[in-house]
Write an enzyme that holds these catalytic residues in place. Structure first.
Site, PDB file in Angstrom:
ATOM      1  N   GLY A 124     -39.958  19.225  24.816  1.00  0.00           N
ATOM      2  CA  GLY A 124     -38.571  19.390  25.296  1.00  0.00           C
ATOM      3  C   GLY A 124     -37.584  19.097  24.175  1.00  0.00           C
ATOM      4  CG  HIS A 125     -37.155  15.148  22.619  1.00  0.00           C
ATOM      5  ND1 HIS A 125     -38.209  14.475  23.184  1.00  0.00           N
ATOM      6  CD2 HIS A 125     -36.032  14.536  23.070  1.00  0.00           C
ATOM      7  CE1 HIS A 125     -37.752  13.500  23.941  1.00  0.00           C
ATOM      8  NE2 HIS A 125     -36.442  13.509  23.903  1.00  0.00           N
ATOM      9  CB  SER A 156     -40.180   9.860  27.047  1.00  0.00           C
ATOM     10  OG  SER A 156     -39.473  10.708  26.181  1.00  0.00           O
TER      11      SER A 156
END
Ligand code: PAF
Length: 286
Positions: free
Chosen positions: A36-37, A193
Site C-alpha cells: 500500500g505504501h 501494518s
C-alpha cells in the site's frame, strides 16, 4: 538515498530545495512499509517527475495513539523500510526521533496542537478521542519541516484524508493533497501494518470488512436503503464472525463526512471492527 534524522538538517535541506525550485513530494508514513505504501511512493514519483524529489517520512507518532492503544507494540523495522524505499526510488527518508519531534516529551513541554474542531469528533474520533489531533499536529509539523508542494496519503484512512485536506485549506498550507486508492489483498482485505497482528483464523474473519462493503454496494444498487437498516445488516455480518466485534459503521457524504439517513449509490461507507484485539478499518464509495 539520503536518510535524515535531524530536524534541523531536514529543514535546511528543504530550504535548499525551495531556493533551487525543486519539486518536493512527501509521503508521510509510520513505517512498516507494505505494498500500500509502495503505491503511494509510485504515485509520488510520478508527481515529482524526473527533476523532483520524493521524501518518505517514517515516524511512529506517539500523540496519535491513545493510552490503551498499540503504540509500544506498533511494528517498527527501519532497516527493512529503508531497503524498500531505496528499491522504490525514494530520494530522501526523514526518520526523526521522538525527542526531536516532541522535545521534553509530548505531554510535558510540547503544548501546541492543531485540531479539526468538528470532523475529528466523529467515527474514528469518537472511538479514539485524541487520535486526530495527533495526526493533524504531526502532519503540520512534517509540512513545516519538509515543505512539500505535494503530499500523498492513502484512501484507507478516509476520515484522516478529509480532515487533512480541511486543515490544508483552513490553515493555507501551500500543499497539493493527493489521496491514493486502497490496495487490497486478493480476498479484499485492505493492506494495513496491523494485519500482521492477526492469527491465521482471525485473518480469514478479517475479510468481513470488505464483505460488508460489498454487501452494502449490492443493497443500494437498485435504490436507496435506510442507514439504520443497513447498519444493522452490517452489524449482523460482523457478528457472525466468532472473533469480530463491530466498533462503528457510518454512511456519509464522502467530501464532507456529513451522515445520511438514506444510503444511495455514491454514498460513502466507513467501518471499524475488532478482530481479536486488532482494530481494523475500511471504507469505500458505494
Ligand atoms: O496514516 C498514517 O500513517 C499516519 O496517520 C500519518 C499520516 C503518517 C501521521 O502520523
Amino acid at each position: 538515498m539520503r536518510v535524515i534524522a535531524d530536524i534541523h538538517k531536514m529543514q535546511s535541506q528543504a530550504g535548499r530545495w525551495l531556493r533551487q525550485g525543486i519539486r518536493v513530494v512527501l509521503v508521510p508514513t509510520m513505517g512498516c512499509l507494505h505494498a500500500g505504501h509502495l503505491s503511494l511512493i509510485q504515485r509520488a514519483r510520478r508527481e515529482a517527475g524526473r527533476k523532483g524529489v520524493v521524501v518518505v517520512s517514517i515516524y511512529v507518532n506517539p500523540t496519535q495513539f491513545g493510552p490503551k492503544e498499540d503504540f509500544d507494540r506498533y511494528p517498527r523495522d527501519l532497516k527493512a523500510d529503508l531497503a524498500l524505499c531505496r528499491k522504490a526510488g525514494v530520494s530522501t527518508v526523514f526518520a526523526p526521533t521522538d525527542q526531536a519531534m516532541y522535545p521534553g516529551g509530548s505531554k510535558e513541554r510540547f503544548d501546541t496542537y492543531v485540531v479539526a474542531a468538528h470532523l475529528s469528533q466523529i467515527m474514528e474520533g469518537h472511538s479514539r478521542p485524541t487520535h486526530f489531533q495527533g495526526v493533524t499536529t504531526v502532519v503540520a509539523k512534517l509540512f513545516n519541516l519538509v515543505r512539500p508542494v505535494v503530499a500523498v496519503f492513502g484512501a484507507k484512512d478516509w476520515q484522516q484524508a478529509v480532515i487533512l485536506k480541511r486543515m490544508v485549506a483552513d490553515l493555507n498550507f501551500p500543499v497539493q493533497m493527493i489521496i491514493s486508492p486502497i490496495v487490497r489483498e486478493p480476498d479484499g482485505l485492505a493492506l494495513s501494518s496491523r494485519n500482521r497482528y492477526l492469527s491465521p483464523g482471525q485473518r480469514g474473519q478479517a475479510t468481513v470488512l470488505w464483505r460488508s462493503l460489498q454487501h452494502a454496494r449490492k443493497r443500494v444498487r437498485h435504490g436507496g436503503v435506510g442507514a439504520a437498516r443497513l447498519r444493522s445488516e452490517v452489524g449482523q455480518l460482523v457478528h457472525e464472525q466468532p472473533d469480530a466485534r463491530l466498533d462503528y459503521v457510518e454512511f456519509f457524504d464522502g467530501e464532507t463526512l456529513v451522515p445520511v439517513k438514506t444510503v444511495h449509490r455514491g454514498t460513502h461507507m466507513a467501518l471499524a471492527a475488532f478482530v481479536g484485539r486488532t482494530r481494523l478499518i475500511d471504507n469505500g464509495r458505494l
